[in-house]
Design an enzyme around this catalytic site. Structure first.
Site, PDB file in Angstrom:
ATOM      1  N   ARG A  12      39.939  53.640  59.757  1.00 17.20           N
ATOM      2  CA  ARG A  12      39.052  52.462  59.694  1.00 17.20           C
ATOM      3  C   ARG A  12      38.483  52.204  58.305  1.00 17.20           C
ATOM      4  NH1 ARG A  12      37.620  54.535  64.635  1.00 17.20           N
ATOM      5  NH2 ARG A  12      38.630  53.397  66.319  1.00 17.20           N
ATOM      6  N   LYS A  64      41.910  41.390  47.775  1.00 21.40           N
ATOM      7  CA  LYS A  64      42.896  41.004  48.793  1.00 21.40           C
ATOM      8  C   LYS A  64      43.964  42.092  48.877  1.00 21.40           C
ATOM      9  CE  LYS A  64      43.938  36.585  47.609  1.00 21.40           C
ATOM     10  NZ  LYS A  64      44.747  35.396  47.862  1.00 21.40           N
ATOM     11  N   GLU A  91      50.688  33.975  34.771  1.00 21.63           N
ATOM     12  CA  GLU A  91      49.342  33.945  35.373  1.00 21.63           C
ATOM     13  C   GLU A  91      48.276  33.881  34.277  1.00 21.63           C
ATOM     14  OE1 GLU A  91      49.003  33.608  38.587  1.00 21.63           O
ATOM     15  OE2 GLU A  91      50.793  34.506  39.494  1.00 21.63           O
ATOM     16  N   LYS A 132      39.521  35.531  36.235  1.00 26.22           N
ATOM     17  CA  LYS A 132      39.800  35.679  37.670  1.00 26.22           C
ATOM     18  C   LYS A 132      38.528  36.092  38.405  1.00 26.22           C
ATOM     19  CE  LYS A 132      42.199  37.331  41.541  1.00 26.22           C
ATOM     20  NZ  LYS A 132      43.288  37.905  42.262  1.00 26.22           N
ATOM     21  N   GLU A 189      37.712  33.551  49.754  1.00 21.80           N
ATOM     22  CA  GLU A 189      38.700  32.498  49.563  1.00 21.80           C
ATOM     23  C   GLU A 189      38.480  31.293  50.462  1.00 21.80           C
ATOM     24  OE1 GLU A 189      42.858  33.696  49.872  1.00 21.80           O
ATOM     25  OE2 GLU A 189      43.216  32.650  48.004  1.00 21.80           O
ATOM     26  N   ARG A 203      38.057  29.742  44.843  1.00 23.02           N
ATOM     27  CA  ARG A 203      39.214  30.581  44.550  1.00 23.02           C
ATOM     28  C   ARG A 203      40.521  29.788  44.628  1.00 23.02           C
ATOM     29  NH1 ARG A 203      38.681  36.796  46.687  1.00 23.02           N
ATOM     30  NH2 ARG A 203      40.692  37.535  46.010  1.00 23.02           N
ATOM     31  N   ASN A 258      45.121  28.937  42.552  1.00 22.85           N
ATOM     32  CA  ASN A 258      46.430  28.532  43.072  1.00 22.85           C
ATOM     33  C   ASN A 258      47.055  27.414  42.251  1.00 22.85           C
ATOM     34  OD1 ASN A 258      46.743  30.356  45.120  1.00 22.85           O
ATOM     35  ND2 ASN A 258      45.586  29.128  46.583  1.00 22.85           N
ATOM     36  N   HIS A 316      50.795  26.938  42.055  1.00 27.01           N
ATOM     37  CA  HIS A 316      51.373  27.785  43.105  1.00 27.01           C
ATOM     38  C   HIS A 316      51.928  27.021  44.297  1.00 27.01           C
ATOM     39  CE1 HIS A 316      49.808  31.109  40.808  1.00 27.01           C
ATOM     40  NE2 HIS A 316      50.195  31.999  41.704  1.00 27.01           N
ATOM     41  N   HIS A 361      55.372  28.552  44.621  1.00 27.11           N
ATOM     42  CA  HIS A 361      55.808  29.329  45.787  1.00 27.11           C
ATOM     43  C   HIS A 361      57.078  28.742  46.387  1.00 27.11           C
ATOM     44  CE1 HIS A 361      51.646  31.283  46.672  1.00 27.11           C
ATOM     45  NE2 HIS A 361      52.468  32.163  46.144  1.00 27.11           N
ATOM     46  N   HIS A 407      58.052  35.650  40.677  1.00 33.62           N
ATOM     47  CA  HIS A 407      56.867  34.857  41.009  1.00 33.62           C
ATOM     48  C   HIS A 407      56.340  34.139  39.758  1.00 33.62           C
ATOM     49  CE1 HIS A 407      53.127  33.755  42.948  1.00 33.62           C
ATOM     50  NE2 HIS A 407      52.463  34.304  41.944  1.00 33.62           N
TER      51      HIS A 407
END
Ligand SMILES: NC(=O)c1ccc[n+]([C@@H]2O[C@H](COP(=O)([O-])OP(=O)(O)OC[C@H]3O[C@@H](n4cnc5c(N)ncnc54)[C@H](O)[C@@H]3O)[C@@H](O)[C@H]2O)c1
Ligand SMILES: [Zn+2]
Length: 376
Positions: free
Chosen positions: A128, A150, A192, A234, A244, A248, A252, A255, A259, A271
């Site tokens: 946990r 994340k 990035e 960032k 998010e 945030r 993107n 992206h 993507h 990427h």
């Protein structure tokens, strides 16, 4: 008698997320044993890495921890995005259990974004939740994946669809590790970095483009400065929006198209390469829509080209296919595709409704994709 209670409200006491340090410093790996004692004290540590990074960087880290008197084990997962699966995650948890680790253990992720996401998710779910320390060794992981909490894995239905927010206790980025990173991976991370300049700091964008040679030659001090500034940018968006739900989304930029192009290439493009193209196309679309200042896409294209990144939509990828791929992204189910757009280089545009992204019509995107198509 009292009416039977059918509804109870339980209010757990709020648990404030502890803050964490991001240390960006050439040679900092040597200080990890001492830093762990302060940031993530544990009885035992499991160093998690992948098959490429383990012999280069994780094994020395392991020796350093043991030399420093800490109890540490190594768990190695296969390298590459293909390893970011439920199977690998399950095997990693089983390996930690087989090592006899308990709740007084902490994980140390030494590797690129795949290791960081996988080890982070393992830490979020093992017994946990146990602490995780991120030691990113790819540029992408340093400037992006290791910061923000994340974590997760891929599912057959799409990338990163299973995961948890689990903040690290410490992020230690030692640019020395980038000296063994394949050049193409280094360039991908720079996409990035350009994005960070594009959304937040025009001077930084120009600085990065101007330092292209030093960056591509892995000059540690230049890399350290760039990693630190990118992390700062960032982190500012993450702090404003830890889960998010708003700001945030700015991260993107490039992206939505990126993507889609990445997926359509069958992941033949990295990427970062796909995001580089996405940044140019989305800025061009913003210009067409009157949101983005004219010349923005050209300035980004010049910066990206100086870093050896592609900027044009690959021949053979047509607009309907790209738009369909963008729509099938499981995390963007909205009917109209949305884009984080620039007002000008270094500054985000915000729509009038106070949101962070713009819905643009498909025909505008189609025209832009044609404009930025690679000439055969
Ligand atoms: N959690 C987040 O917020 C977040 C953000 C961005 C990306 N990501 C995730 O990050 C992943 C991509 O990260 P990545 O680009 O680092 O990929 P990666 O972890 O697959 O690393 C790229 C390749 O470089 C190798 N490598 C890494 N460091 C090395 C080094 N120092 N020397 C030699 N080889 C090295 C790896 O073994 C791998 O083969 C994706 O899965 C993506 O979803 C997560
Ligand atoms: Zn990205």
């Amino acid at each position: 008698m009292r009416e039977p209670v059918t509804r109870l409200r339980i209010s757990p006491p709020p648990r404030p997320e502890p803050g964490y340090d991001v240390i960006v410093e050439p040679g900092a790996l040597a200080r990890l044993p001492a830093l762990l004692a302060g940031a993530a004290p544990a009885h035992r540590y499991a160093v998690v890495s992948d098959a490429n990074v383990a012999p280069l960087w994780a094994e020395p880290v392991l020796r350093g921890l043991r030399d420093g008197g800490l109890s540490a084990e190594l768990a190695v997962v296969p390298a590459g995005e293909g390893a970011k699966t439920r199977e690998t995650w399950g095997e990693l948890l089983d390996a930690l259990l087989a090592l006899g680790l308990g709740r007084d253990a902490a994980l140390v992720a030494v590797g690129g974004g795949v290791v960081g996401d996988l080890a982070g998710f393992a830490a979020a779910t093992f017994l946990r939740g146990v602490p995780v320390v991120q030691v990113p060794t790819s540029l992408l992981a340093m400037v992006d994946a290791s910061v923000g909490g994340k974590t997760g894995i891929d599912a057959p239905a799409g990338k990163n669809l299973v995961g948890a927010f689990h903040q690290p206790r410490l992020v230690l980025a030692d640019p020395t590790t980038l000296t063994t990173l394949p050049a193409r991976e280094l360039r991908s991370g720079l996409a990035e970095v350009v994005k960070h300049g594009a959304i937040a700091d025009a001077a930084y964008l120009d600085d990065v483009a101007g330092q292209g040679d030093a960056l591509l030659h892995c000059e540690r001090d230049v890399l350290a400065r760039v990693v630190a500034r990118s992390v700062e940018i960032k982190a500012s968006f993450v702090a404003a929006d830890p889960f998010e739900q708003g700001a945030r989304a700015a991260l993107n930029a490039g992206h939505t198209v990126g993507h889609a192009i990445e997926a359509l290439s069958g992941y033949g493009l990295t990427h970062g390469e796909a995001v580089a193209i996405g940044l140019v196309v989305e800025s061009g679309a913003g210009e067409r829509a009157g949101v983005t200042a004219p010349g923005t896409a050209a300035r980004l294209e010049a910066a990206l080209a100086r870093l050896g990144l592609p900027t044009r939509v690959p021949a053979g990828m047509d607009a309907p296919a790209i738009l369909a791929a963008a729509r099938s992204d499981k995390k963007t189910r909205a009917a109209r595709l949305r884009y984080a757009l620039l007002a000008w280089p270094g500054s985000l545009a915000r729509p009038d409704d106070g949101g962070w992204t713009f819905a643009l019509p498909d025909d505008l995107l189609a025209a832009t994709l044609a404009q930025y198509a690679e000439r055969p």
